[in-house]
Scaffold this active site. Sequence first.
Site, short mmCIF file in Angstrom:
data_model
loop_
_atom_site.label_atom_id
_atom_site.label_comp_id
_atom_site.label_asym_id
_atom_site.label_seq_id
_atom_site.Cartn_x
_atom_site.Cartn_y
_atom_site.Cartn_z
N CYS A 44 -10.84 -3.38 -3.08
CA CYS A 44 -10.06 -4.57 -3.72
C CYS A 44 -10.77 -5.56 -4.02
CB CYS A 44 -8.76 -4.57 -2.63
SG CYS A 44 -7.74 -3.37 -2.82
N GLU B 19 0.06 5.35 0.58
CA GLU B 19 -0.55 6.28 1.14
C GLU B 19 -0.28 7.45 0.59
OE1 GLU B 19 -2.06 3.82 5.13
OE2 GLU B 19 -1.20 5.97 5.48
N ASN C 193 0.72 -1.19 -0.18
CA ASN C 193 0.06 -0.03 0.12
C ASN C 193 0.89 1.15 -0.03
OD1 ASN C 193 0.60 -0.81 2.82
ND2 ASN C 193 -0.88 0.43 3.49
N CYS D 5 -4.01 0.47 -2.56
CA CYS D 5 -3.97 -0.59 -1.50
C CYS D 5 -2.77 -1.67 -2.28
CB CYS D 5 -5.39 -1.32 -1.46
SG CYS D 5 -6.60 -0.43 -0.73
N GLU E 196 -3.29 -4.79 -2.81
CA GLU E 196 -3.88 -5.58 -3.81
C GLU E 196 -3.88 -5.14 -5.04
OE1 GLU E 196 -5.83 -6.48 -0.04
OE2 GLU E 196 -5.26 -4.94 -0.87
N CYS F 218 -9.82 -4.91 1.24
CA CYS F 218 -11.06 -3.98 1.58
C CYS F 218 -12.11 -4.08 0.34
CB CYS F 218 -10.75 -2.54 1.49
SG CYS F 218 -10.14 -1.86 -0.10
#
Length: 135
Positions: A90, A46, A44, A54, A56, A87
């Site tokens: 994802c 940010e 990930n 993310c 994934e 999430c």
Amino acid sequence: MSSLSADQQRQLIATRDRAYAPYSHHPVGALLEADDGSQYFGCNVEVAHYKGLCAEASAIAAMVTAGRQTIRSIHVIGPGQHLCTPCGDCRQRLREFATAATTIHVLAADGGLLKHYCIDELLPDSFGPENLAPV
């Protein structure tokens, strides 16, 4: 069942540890295996406006960039001993490139398997490309 080698497990943990997560402090790593056996890592990333990428999604982007479009399996590892499942966003991304046989493995921080899923368990009654077919 997860079939990561010790080397893959080390690489996945190292990938998670390279995540850029200064806001959530929740680093995540992913190891995706495409249908041809090729592997793609992601972590990930940010950003200050909270619209990051993310792990994934990062691995899926690497797979697509390499010319593959089908996920055989994916391993997801978070920072703790709790489930760090994909999430909602994802789950939909995985659905786009998954088959009924795709396996999603969720690992504990040390790389041990906590649980595995098929895509229908993570995203039941999902909406996918076939729902957009002309009527």
